[in-house]
Design a protein around this motif. Sequence first.
Motif, PDB file in Angstrom:
ATOM      1  N   ALA A 144      26.151  90.609  -8.152  1.00 19.68           N
ATOM      2  CA  ALA A 144      26.775  89.314  -7.898  1.00 19.68           C
ATOM      3  C   ALA A 144      25.828  88.481  -7.030  1.00 19.68           C
ATOM      4  O   ALA A 144      24.867  88.994  -6.451  1.00 19.68           O
ATOM      5  N   LYS A 145      26.109  87.182  -6.931  1.00 17.47           N
ATOM      6  CA  LYS A 145      25.204  86.272  -6.223  1.00 17.47           C
ATOM      7  C   LYS A 145      25.425  86.255  -4.708  1.00 17.47           C
ATOM      8  O   LYS A 145      24.491  86.170  -3.933  1.00 17.47           O
ATOM      9  N   ARG A 146      26.707  86.283  -4.291  1.00 14.05           N
ATOM     10  CA  ARG A 146      27.006  86.044  -2.879  1.00 14.05           C
ATOM     11  C   ARG A 146      27.697  87.202  -2.167  1.00 14.05           C
ATOM     12  O   ARG A 146      27.871  87.150  -0.961  1.00 14.05           O
ATOM     13  N   ILE A 147      28.118  88.195  -2.905  1.00 16.48           N
ATOM     14  CA  ILE A 147      28.844  89.305  -2.283  1.00 16.48           C
ATOM     15  C   ILE A 147      28.234  90.636  -2.730  1.00 16.48           C
ATOM     16  O   ILE A 147      27.581  90.703  -3.777  1.00 16.48           O
ATOM     17  N   PRO A 148      28.421  91.706  -1.961  1.00 16.91           N
ATOM     18  CA  PRO A 148      27.790  92.997  -2.280  1.00 16.91           C
ATOM     19  C   PRO A 148      28.558  93.785  -3.335  1.00 16.91           C
ATOM     20  O   PRO A 148      29.072  94.879  -3.092  1.00 16.91           O
ATOM     21  N   LEU A 149      28.655  93.208  -4.532  1.00 10.91           N
ATOM     22  CA  LEU A 149      29.325  93.862  -5.659  1.00 10.91           C
ATOM     23  C   LEU A 149      28.536  93.603  -6.934  1.00 10.91           C
ATOM     24  O   LEU A 149      27.649  92.752  -6.971  1.00 10.91           O
ATOM     25  N   LYS A 150      28.892  94.320  -7.984  1.00 16.26           N
ATOM     26  CA  LYS A 150      28.353  94.061  -9.316  1.00 16.26           C
ATOM     27  C   LYS A 150      29.280  93.101 -10.058  1.00 16.26           C
ATOM     28  O   LYS A 150      30.460  92.964  -9.714  1.00 16.26           O
ATOM     29  N   ARG A 151      28.761  92.451 -11.081  1.00 17.35           N
ATOM     30  CA  ARG A 151      29.573  91.627 -11.973  1.00 17.35           C
ATOM     31  C   ARG A 151      29.203  91.971 -13.406  1.00 17.35           C
ATOM     32  O   ARG A 151      28.151  92.561 -13.673  1.00 17.35           O
ATOM     33  N   ILE A 152      30.096  91.623 -14.332  1.00 15.38           N
ATOM     34  CA  ILE A 152      29.859  91.888 -15.751  1.00 15.38           C
ATOM     35  C   ILE A 152      28.977  90.778 -16.330  1.00 15.38           C
ATOM     36  O   ILE A 152      29.258  89.593 -16.144  1.00 15.38           O
ATOM     37  N   LYS A 153      27.919  91.166 -17.017  1.00 12.70           N
ATOM     38  CA  LYS A 153      27.023  90.196 -17.634  1.00 12.70           C
ATOM     39  C   LYS A 153      27.716  89.487 -18.809  1.00 12.70           C
ATOM     40  O   LYS A 153      28.581  90.058 -19.474  1.00 12.70           O
ATOM     41  N   ASN A 154      27.327  88.251 -19.028  1.00 13.92           N
ATOM     42  CA  ASN A 154      27.736  87.459 -20.200  1.00 13.92           C
ATOM     43  C   ASN A 154      29.207  87.063 -20.209  1.00 13.92           C
ATOM     44  O   ASN A 154      29.746  86.713 -21.259  1.00 13.92           O
ATOM     45  N   LEU A 155      29.862  87.128 -19.051  1.00  5.86           N
ATOM     46  CA  LEU A 155      31.220  86.617 -18.923  1.00  5.86           C
ATOM     47  C   LEU A 155      31.242  85.594 -17.787  1.00  5.86           C
ATOM     48  O   LEU A 155      30.605  85.796 -16.747  1.00  5.86           O
ATOM     49  N   SER A 156      31.981  84.495 -17.975  1.00  2.00           N
ATOM     50  CA  SER A 156      32.176  83.555 -16.876  1.00  2.00           C
ATOM     51  C   SER A 156      32.828  84.291 -15.720  1.00  2.00           C
ATOM     52  O   SER A 156      33.692  85.140 -15.924  1.00  2.00           O
ATOM     53  N   TRP A 157      32.405  83.951 -14.499  1.00  4.70           N
ATOM     54  CA  TRP A 157      32.908  84.720 -13.363  1.00  4.70           C
ATOM     55  C   TRP A 157      33.010  83.874 -12.108  1.00  4.70           C
ATOM     56  O   TRP A 157      32.380  82.828 -11.984  1.00  4.70           O
ATOM     57  N   VAL A 158      33.852  84.358 -11.191  1.00  6.12           N
ATOM     58  CA  VAL A 158      33.938  83.779  -9.849  1.00  6.12           C
ATOM     59  C   VAL A 158      34.048  84.937  -8.867  1.00  6.12           C
ATOM     60  O   VAL A 158      34.837  85.861  -9.064  1.00  6.12           O
ATOM     61  N   GLU A 159      33.203  84.917  -7.869  1.00  2.77           N
ATOM     62  CA  GLU A 159      33.215  85.986  -6.873  1.00  2.77           C
ATOM     63  C   GLU A 159      33.795  85.451  -5.569  1.00  2.77           C
ATOM     64  O   GLU A 159      33.673  84.260  -5.278  1.00  2.77           O
ATOM     65  N   GLY A 160      34.445  86.316  -4.818  1.00  2.11           N
ATOM     66  CA  GLY A 160      35.084  85.813  -3.623  1.00  2.11           C
ATOM     67  C   GLY A 160      35.498  86.874  -2.627  1.00  2.11           C
ATOM     68  O   GLY A 160      35.391  88.080  -2.862  1.00  2.11           O
ATOM     69  N   ARG A 161      35.984  86.366  -1.524  1.00  2.00           N
ATOM     70  CA  ARG A 161      36.523  87.188  -0.444  1.00  2.00           C
ATOM     71  C   ARG A 161      38.029  87.287  -0.632  1.00  2.00           C
ATOM     72  O   ARG A 161      38.659  86.354  -1.143  1.00  2.00           O
TER      73      ARG A 161
END
Length: 203
Positions: free
Chosen positions: A81-98
Amino acid sequence: MEILDLFEEGKVYEVLLVTKSNVTPIGVVRRGDSLYFKLFWGKSFREIKEHPFGVIHITQDVELLIKAALNVPIDVEFENAKRIPLKRIKNLSWVEGRIELEEAEIEDELGKSKVLKCKFIPLYGEIISAITKPLSRADFVLLEMAVHLTRLFVATRRHKVETAQKLYSKIWQGYQEYRRLGGKSELAEKIMGLALISVRWNS
């Protein structure tokens, strides 16, 4: 357009939540600049208590949502992920947060359940352009079958015989409707098989 604009206030949206080591479908509701959801006891519940961050993904792939719900292996790739210490799924729209959370207890026809009431505060997100297949009525029926199945698991575990029978009936009716609407996914057979095992175990 910002990714949060995809969520209309007050509507419940089915999305995928990635926590430290788990992927699970959740229903989220937007209120203001935050997303709200509940988590029942399980792996994501425990992980968010220890590590209150998450990545929410938007997908129209109903089978992906169902596989995640039933712990069937999913064919996806992950990246940081861009801003948090986690992974995200590629090729899906996403929002990361607290995530701000409150532990609570709810009661319904299945009895009392421990839940986490979660407020998801977006920190960063992106909309990924992708070719998606149109959703069919059969897709929605299959999703409802999976929802009923997860509730059936709880009902049988708690020996709620009458409730389990009602849920099994809904799954069976959904299966008939799914086939009538042209649905061909093997997941429909898997859901019916698991439902039958559950009610037999509870009888």
